[in-house]
Design a protein around this motif. Structure first.
Motif, PDB file in Angstrom:
ATOM      1  N   ALA A  11     -34.460  -6.988  -8.864  1.00  0.00           N
ATOM      2  CA  ALA A  11     -33.985  -5.815  -9.612  1.00  0.00           C
ATOM      3  C   ALA A  11     -34.733  -4.553  -9.189  1.00  0.00           C
ATOM      4  CB  ALA A  11     -34.145  -6.059 -11.114  1.00  0.00           C
ATOM      5  N   ARG A  12     -36.050  -4.675  -8.989  1.00  0.00           N
ATOM      6  CA  ARG A  12     -36.835  -3.507  -8.584  1.00  0.00           C
ATOM      7  C   ARG A  12     -36.476  -3.059  -7.171  1.00  0.00           C
ATOM      8  NH1 ARG A  12     -42.218  -6.363 -10.987  1.00  0.00           N
ATOM      9  NH2 ARG A  12     -41.949  -5.713 -13.170  1.00  0.00           N
ATOM     10  N   ARG A  13     -36.281  -4.018  -6.281  1.00  0.00           N
ATOM     11  CA  ARG A  13     -35.940  -3.664  -4.898  1.00  0.00           C
ATOM     12  C   ARG A  13     -34.602  -2.925  -4.852  1.00  0.00           C
ATOM     13  NH1 ARG A  13     -35.544  -8.333  -3.132  1.00  0.00           N
ATOM     14  NH2 ARG A  13     -33.276  -8.504  -3.005  1.00  0.00           N
ATOM     15  N   VAL A  14     -33.617  -3.455  -5.574  1.00  0.00           N
ATOM     16  CA  VAL A  14     -32.300  -2.819  -5.599  1.00  0.00           C
ATOM     17  C   VAL A  14     -32.387  -1.421  -6.194  1.00  0.00           C
ATOM     18  CG1 VAL A  14     -30.002  -2.935  -6.635  1.00  0.00           C
ATOM     19  CG2 VAL A  14     -31.032  -4.993  -5.662  1.00  0.00           C
ATOM     20  N   HIS A  15     -33.164  -1.282  -7.271  1.00  0.00           N
ATOM     21  CA  HIS A  15     -33.248   0.034  -7.913  1.00  0.00           C
ATOM     22  C   HIS A  15     -33.979   1.036  -7.023  1.00  0.00           C
ATOM     23  CE1 HIS A  15     -32.957   2.742 -11.296  1.00  0.00           C
ATOM     24  NE2 HIS A  15     -34.214   3.090 -11.093  1.00  0.00           N
ATOM     25  N   ARG A  16     -35.038   0.596  -6.338  1.00  0.00           N
ATOM     26  CA  ARG A  16     -35.742   1.508  -5.424  1.00  0.00           C
ATOM     27  C   ARG A  16     -34.802   1.991  -4.325  1.00  0.00           C
ATOM     28  NH1 ARG A  16     -40.044  -2.268  -5.891  1.00  0.00           N
ATOM     29  NH2 ARG A  16     -39.458  -3.146  -3.875  1.00  0.00           N
ATOM     30  N   GLU A  17     -33.979   1.080  -3.819  1.00  0.00           N
ATOM     31  CA  GLU A  17     -33.047   1.459  -2.761  1.00  0.00           C
ATOM     32  C   GLU A  17     -32.037   2.485  -3.263  1.00  0.00           C
ATOM     33  OE1 GLU A  17     -31.420  -2.278  -1.641  1.00  0.00           O
ATOM     34  OE2 GLU A  17     -33.147  -2.870  -0.408  1.00  0.00           O
ATOM     35  N   ARG A  18     -31.557   2.299  -4.499  1.00  0.00           N
ATOM     36  CA  ARG A  18     -30.591   3.241  -5.059  1.00  0.00           C
ATOM     37  C   ARG A  18     -31.239   4.599  -5.323  1.00  0.00           C
ATOM     38  NH1 ARG A  18     -27.569  -0.807  -9.415  1.00  0.00           N
ATOM     39  NH2 ARG A  18     -26.391  -2.021  -7.843  1.00  0.00           N
ATOM     40  N   VAL A  19     -32.478   4.572  -5.830  1.00  0.00           N
ATOM     41  CA  VAL A  19     -33.184   5.834  -6.067  1.00  0.00           C
ATOM     42  C   VAL A  19     -33.382   6.595  -4.759  1.00  0.00           C
ATOM     43  CG1 VAL A  19     -35.437   6.797  -6.689  1.00  0.00           C
ATOM     44  CG2 VAL A  19     -34.337   5.149  -8.200  1.00  0.00           C
ATOM     45  N   ASP A  20     -33.742   5.885  -3.702  1.00  0.00           N
ATOM     46  CA  ASP A  20     -33.975   6.533  -2.412  1.00  0.00           C
ATOM     47  C   ASP A  20     -32.704   7.164  -1.855  1.00  0.00           C
ATOM     48  OD1 ASP A  20     -36.590   5.765  -2.572  1.00  0.00           O
ATOM     49  OD2 ASP A  20     -36.396   4.052  -1.225  1.00  0.00           O
ATOM     50  N   LEU A  21     -31.543   6.615  -2.241  1.00  0.00           N
ATOM     51  CA  LEU A  21     -30.283   7.143  -1.746  1.00  0.00           C
ATOM     52  C   LEU A  21     -29.865   8.432  -2.452  1.00  0.00           C
ATOM     53  CD1 LEU A  21     -28.090   3.925  -1.302  1.00  0.00           C
ATOM     54  CD2 LEU A  21     -28.942   5.420   0.505  1.00  0.00           C
ATOM     55  N   VAL A  22     -30.145   8.528  -3.759  1.00  0.00           N
ATOM     56  CA  VAL A  22     -29.582   9.634  -4.540  1.00  0.00           C
ATOM     57  C   VAL A  22     -30.624  10.652  -4.996  1.00  0.00           C
ATOM     58  CG1 VAL A  22     -27.694   8.171  -5.346  1.00  0.00           C
ATOM     59  CG2 VAL A  22     -29.767   8.358  -6.731  1.00  0.00           C
TER      60      VAL A  22
END
Length: 288
Positions: free
Chosen positions: A103-114
Motif C-alpha cells: 500500500a505504501r509503495r503504490v501510494h508513494r508512486e501515485r504521489v510522485d506522479l501528481v
C-alpha cells in the motif's frame, strides 16, 4: 499451581484484560515514553507467557522420571499448540507487513506522479487541508495539500512538518505494525484492540512532543485544529491522527511528571520479568 497453568493464565491476562484496563488510564499519556515502554513490555510479556506455557508443559512432562505414554502425548499436544502460536505470529507478520508495504509503495508512486516537490515536501493540489507521511525503507514522503500551505501560518506549518519528520525518524510505523501483528495473531476472544488504539494515540503524542521541542506549542495546537477531520491513506501517519481531543489535552499539560514516569517504567520491567522468571526458574531448578 503448576507453572504452565500460571503462564497460560498470564498470557490471556496480558493479551486482553490488562490492555483494556491500561487503555482506561488516560493520565498515562502524560509520560508517553514510559507509557510506550509499558505497552511494549505488556505485549512482549504476553508472547513470552504464551510460548512459556507450552514449553514448560513439554519439559515438565518429559522430565518426569519415568515419563509415561500419557506424558508424551501431553507434551506432544503442548508442543503442537506452541508451534501453532508461532505459526500464527509469523503468518500475521507476513500478511500485515506485505499488505502495508504494498500500500505504501503504490501510494508513494501515485504521489510522485501528481505532486510537486517543494523543499523536500510533496504538495498535492487539493482543497482539503491534509498532512501525513508515508514511511518506507527505500524512501519516505511527507505529503501536504495546497490548502494546508495556504491555511497554516509559518509557525504552524513548521510544527506540522516536524511532527511528521518525528514519525519517520522514530519509525513509529514499525511500532504500530508490531501491535497490529500481535492483535491479529491472538484469537479474538483473547486479543484486545485497546492496545492497538492506545499505541496509535501514543505515537501521535510522541510526535507532538518532538514538534514542541523545536517549535511553538500553541502553533501546533492551532494547526491540529485546522487539520481536524482530515484522513491519511492506509499505512501512513497523519498529523490529524488519532484522538485529537486527547492529544490537545496532553499538549496543554507542559509539566514534567518524573514520579509517574519512574513508576510506569518499574511496572513495565516487572511485567516483562514475570513470565521470564516463571519460565527460567523451574528449568534451572530442574537442572540442579
Amino acid at each position: 499451581m503448576p507453572t504452565p497453568v500460571v503462564l497460560g493464565a498470564l498470557a490471556v491476562l496480558l493479551a486482553g484484560p490488562l490492555p483494556w484496563v491500561l487503555s482506561r488510564w488516560s493520565g498515562l499519556r502524560r509520560t508517553p515514553v514510559a507509557a510506550m515502554v509499558l505497552w511494549q513490555s505488556t505485549a512482549l510479556a504476553a508472547v513470552l507467557a504464551a510460548f512459556g506455557a507450552g514449553l514448560s508443559l513439554v519439559t515438565e512432562r518429559l522430565w518426569e522420571d519415568p515419563a509415561g505414554p500419557g506424558d508424551v502425548v501431553v507434551a506432544a499436544l503442548a508442543g503442537a499448540v506452541t508451534v501453532v502460536v508461532l505459526g500464527r505470529l509469523l503468518l500475521s507478520g507476513h500478511r500485515t507487513g506485505t499488505s502495508l508495504r504494498r500500500a505504501r509503495r503504490v501510494h508513494r508512486e501515485r504521489v510522485d506522479l501528481v505532486a510537486r516537490v517543494d523543499g523536500g515536501v510533496s504538495v498535492l493540489e487539493h482543497d482539503v487541508p491534509v498532512a501525513y507521511c508515508v514511511p518506507g525503507m527505500s524512501g519516505s514522503r511527507i505529503v501536504v495539500s495546497r490548502s494546508t500551505l495556504t491555511r497554516l501560518g509559518p509557525a504552524e506549518l513548521d510544527a506540522v512538518l516536524e511532527h511528521e519528520r518525528s514519525h519517520l525518524r522514530a519509525r513509529h510505523d514499525l511500532v504500530l505494525e508490531a501491535f497490529t501483528v500481535l492483535h491479529l495473531a491472538f484469537p479474538r476472544w483473547v486479543a484486545s484492540a485497546a492496545a492497538r488504539r492506545e499505541v496509535e494515540v501514543l505515537v501521535e503524542v510522541l510526535a507532538d512532543r518532538a514538534a514542541c521541542r523545536t517549535g511553538d506549542r500553541r502553533a501546533l495546537v492551532s494547526a491540529l485544529v485546522t487539520l481536524a477531520g482530515s484522513t491519511a491513506p492506509i499505512g501512513s501517519l497523519g498529523s490529524a491522527g488519532s484522538s485529537l481531543a486527547a492529544r490537545v489535552e496532553v499538549l496543554r499539560d507542559s509539566r514534567a511528571h518524573p514520579w509517574q514516569a519512574g513508576s510506569v517504567s518499574v511496572l513495565a520491567a516487572a511485567i516483562l520479568a514475570l513470565p521470564t522468571l516463571l519460565v527460567v526458574l523451574p528449568w534451572l531448578s530442574g537442572l540442579a
